[in-house]
Design an enzyme around this catalytic site. Structure first.
Site, PDB file in Angstrom:
ATOM      1  N   GLY A 242      -5.762  -4.863  -8.715  1.00 16.96           N
ATOM      2  CA  GLY A 242      -5.601  -3.457  -8.350  1.00 16.96           C
ATOM      3  C   GLY A 242      -4.347  -2.877  -8.977  1.00 16.96           C
ATOM      4  O   GLY A 242      -3.890  -3.316 -10.037  1.00 16.96           O
ATOM      5  N   SER A 243      -3.777  -1.912  -8.306  1.00 18.40           N
ATOM      6  CA  SER A 243      -2.606  -1.215  -8.824  1.00 18.40           C
ATOM      7  C   SER A 243      -1.350  -2.063  -8.661  1.00 18.40           C
ATOM      8  O   SER A 243      -1.303  -2.994  -7.847  1.00 18.40           O
ATOM      9  CB  SER A 243      -2.419   0.115  -8.099  1.00 18.40           C
ATOM     10  N   GLY A 247      -0.198  -4.596  -5.661  1.00 20.60           N
ATOM     11  CA  GLY A 247       0.165  -5.974  -5.964  1.00 20.60           C
ATOM     12  C   GLY A 247       1.523  -6.355  -5.412  1.00 20.60           C
ATOM     13  O   GLY A 247       1.715  -7.492  -4.954  1.00 20.60           O
ATOM     14  N   GLU A 264      -3.589  -9.575 -10.750  1.00 22.37           N
ATOM     15  CA  GLU A 264      -4.050  -8.949 -11.990  1.00 22.37           C
ATOM     16  C   GLU A 264      -3.974  -7.454 -11.756  1.00 22.37           C
ATOM     17  O   GLU A 264      -4.840  -6.865 -11.111  1.00 22.37           O
ATOM     18  CB  GLU A 264      -5.471  -9.411 -12.330  1.00 22.37           C
TER      19      GLU A 264
END
Length: 511
Positions: A242-243, A247, A264
Site C-alpha cells: 500500500g502507501s 507501511g 511493498e
C-alpha cells in the site's frame, strides 16, 4: 456486469461477509461498509467489517490449522497449491470479472492478474520440493553442522485495491507450501474478489484430507481491521502492500512487538531515455507503463528522464500516442484506459497538477476529466504529461494516477542523480543501445531500485524474480527467487555423532 455468483455462494442471499474462517462465511461484527465500483460509482453491495474480536478469532483459528499443516510434507503441501491453481484456471474469466468490477481494470489486465496467480501456483508447486537447507563443514571432529528451514506460523497479508488478487497470491501460495496459514485483510475496495479467491482455496482444500480448516482466513474491513491484524502477536509475519504512510504504521506496530514485516510500498518509478535509445520502442514502453491500469500500479512510470537531444521528439511522439488512447468503461471492447479508483484519486491528481504548475511545470497534455461517452459515476481522466524544469518537491511525492513528469539531462551522471534522487526505490528502466550505459545503470553504482530494467518499461514484472524495492518502498521481496525464506524460520543444528565433546573455537572447559 453480472456477478459470478458461482464463485460466491454466500452472496446469493445478499449477505456480504466480512469474516471467512475455514468453510464458513460469517458476517463481521464491525461496522458495515459500502464499496463502490470505479466504473460507475454504483455500490457493489454492503459488506460487514471484521471487528477486532473477529480478527483475533481468525488468527486463533489459523494458528490451530498451522499446528497441523506444518507437519504435512512440503511436496504434499504443494499438491494443495497445485489444486488451487487448477481452480483458478477453471474460473479465470469469472474471477477477472470481479477484478474489473471492483478495481476498474480492463478485462485483459484483469485476466492477466488471475494468470499471475496461476503462474505463482506453478512456481510454488516446484518450490515445494526445493526448500533447501545447508550442510556446513564443522570445525569439530565427528560433528555435522546443518541449517534447516521450518514453517513460520500465521502470515498476515494486507493487500491493496490495484492488485486485489495477485499480491495476495504472491504471499499466500508461497506461504502455503512453506507450511504456514494465512489471514488476509484485503482492501475495503475489493471484498468480493477476496472472497472468491478464498472460495477457490476452500474448494481445493476440500479435496485433501491433509488440509485443515481455517488454513486460509479472510477478514474484510478498513484500516482498523488491518491495525488489529498487525498488532496481533499470533502473527509472526505481516506482509503489507500500500502507501508509504500505511507501511510506516504497520512497521511501527509490528516492530513494536518484535514481529517481522514485509513491506511493498510506493514506487515513484523513473525511466532514462538516452541519445542512443530506440524511440519507437521507448514510446511503447512508456505508454503502457504510464497509463496501464490508469496509472494505478506501484510500478507505474512517474518520471521520464530524457536526454536533451531526444526530449522534444520524445514528448511529441508521446503526445501523439496519448491522443489515440481509448478511455472509458473498461468492459467495452477496445478500451485501454479505465477509471481512477474514486473521487479522492481524481482530486489528488488535480491538486498535484496545480502544484506542478506552481513549481514551473508545463502540462503538455492531459489531466482533464472525461465525461462524454463514459459512465456518469466514474472518474475518468486523460493521462497527463508534465514537463518540469527540475525535480522539485511535487515530483518527489508519488501521485497514484496517470501523471508522468518529463525531466531532461545532459550527462549520464546527472541522469543517475535524478533517477536515484527520490525517497522511493521500487522500479526503474533505461532505454539505450549503449552497453556501457546499460551496465552502469544495472551495476552497483547505478539504479538504487529493487527492479532495474533495460529496454523495457517499469511495469509488468514476471513472477520468477523477487519483487520489491528499497528505501521508502520498504525493502521487502515477494513472489519468486528465494523470497520463500521470509515465510520460514531458519534453524541451525549441530549433531555430535562421536563419543567426545569438543567445544568450538578450541575452548577448554573440563569438569
Amino acid at each position: 456486469m453480472d456477478l459470478p455468483t458461482n464463485l460466491l455462494p454466500a452472496l446469493i442471499n445478499g449477505a456480504r461477509p466480512g469474516l471467512a474462517i475455514g468453510d464458513a462465511y460469517t458476517l463481521g461484527g464491525g461496522e458495515a461498509f459500502d464499496p463502490c465500483s470505479p466504473i460507475d460509482g454504483a455500490s457493489t453491495g454492503k459488506c460487514g467489517a471484521a471487528a477486532p474480536d473477529d480478527v483475533a478469532a481468525a488468527v486463533s483459528a489459523a494458528h490451530e490449522a498451522f499446528l497441523k499443516w506444518r507437519t504435512v510434507p512440503a511436496p504434499i503441501r504443494g499438491q494443495l497449491v497445485l489444486r488451487i491453481g487448477e481452480m483458478a484456471r477453471q474460473n479465470k474469466a469469472d474471477l477477472a470479472k470481479l477484478i474489473t468490477l471492483e478495481a476498474g481494470k480492463t478485462p485483459s489486465e484483469a485476466e492477466g492478474e488471475v494468470q499471475e496467480w496461476i503462474d505463482v501456483c506453478d512456481f510454488a508447486v516446484g518450490l515445494s520440493r526445493q526448500l533447501y537447507g545447508l550442510t556446513i563443514a564443522s570445525e569439530r571432529p565427528e560433528h555435522q553442522l546443518l541449517e534447516q528451514w521450518h514453517p513460520l506460523g500465521v502470515v498476515g497479508v494486507i493487500s491493496a485495491f490495484n492488485f486485489p488478487c495477485a499480491v495476495w497470491a504472491w504471499n499466500a501460495m508461497i506461504a502455503l507450501v512453506c507450511g504456514d496459514a494465512i489471514v488476509w485483510k484485503p482492501s475495503e475496495q475489493t471484498p468480493l474478489i477476496s472472497l472468491a479467491c478464498h472460495e477457490m482455496v476452500l474448494r481445493a482444500a476440500a479435496t485433501m484430507d491433509e488440509a485443515p480448516a481455517a488454513l486460509s482466513c479472510v477478514v474484510n474491513g478498513g484500516a482498523e481491521t488491518g491495525a488489529a491484524l498487525a498488532a496481533n502477536e499470533g502473527v509472526p509475519l505481516v506482509s503489507a502492500t500500500g502507501s508509504i504512510p500505511m507501511g510506516r504504521k504497520v512497521a511501527t506496530v509490528v516492530g513494536g512487538r518484535l514481529g517481522q514485516s514485509l513491506l511493498e510500498l510506493g514506487g515513484n518509478n523513473a525511466m532514462i531515455v538516452t541519445p542512443s535509445a530506440d524511440l519507437d520502442l521507448a514510446v511503447r514502453g512508456i505508454v503502457f507503463a504510464a497509463v496501464g491500469t490508469a496509472g494505478q500500479r506501484c510500478t507505474s512510470l512517474r518520471r521520464i528522464i530524457a536526454h536533451t537531444s531526444v526530449a522534444d521528439e520524445l514528448v511529441g511522439r508521446l503526445t501523439k500516442a496519448y491522443g489515440t488512447l481509448s478511455i472509458g468503461d473498461p468492459t467495452e471492447e477496445g478500451v485501454l484506459v479505465g477509471p481512477l479508483v474514486n473521487q479522492a484519486a481524481f482530486n489528488k491528481m488535480q491538486t498535484t497538477l496545480a502544484a506542478a504548475a506552481q513549481q514551473g511545470g508545463e502540462v503538455v497534455c492531459g489531466g482533464d476529466r472525461v465525461t462524454a461517452g463514459v459512465p456518469a459515476g466514474g472518474y475518468y481522466v486523460t493521462p497527463a504529461l508534465v514537463r518540469m524544469p527540475a525535480q522539485s518537491e511535487v515530483v518527489l511525492d508519488e501521485t497514484f494516477a496517470p501523471l508522468t513528469y518529463v525531466l531532461t539531462y545532459e550527462t549520464f551522471d546527472e541522469a543517475m542523480m535524478l533517477q536515484n534522487g527520490v525517497p522511493q526505490g521500487l522500479s526503474s528502466a533505461i532505454f539505450t543501445s549503449d552497453v556501457r550505459e546499460a551496465g552502469r545503470f544495472t551495476g552497483p553504482a547505478g539504479s538504487d531500485c529493487g527492479i532495474a530494467n533495460v529496454n523495457i518499461g517499469t511495469s509488468g514484472a514476471e513472477i520468477g524474480g523477487a519483487f520489491g524495492g528499497e528505501k521508502q518502498t520498504g525493502g521487502g521481496r515477494e513472489s519468486g527467487s528465494d523470497s520463500w525464506k521470509q515465510y520460514m524460520r531458519r534453524s541451525t543444528t549441530t549433531v555430535n555423532y562421536g563419543d567426545a565433546l569438543p567445544l568450538a573455537q578450541g575452548v577448554k572447559f573440563d569438569v
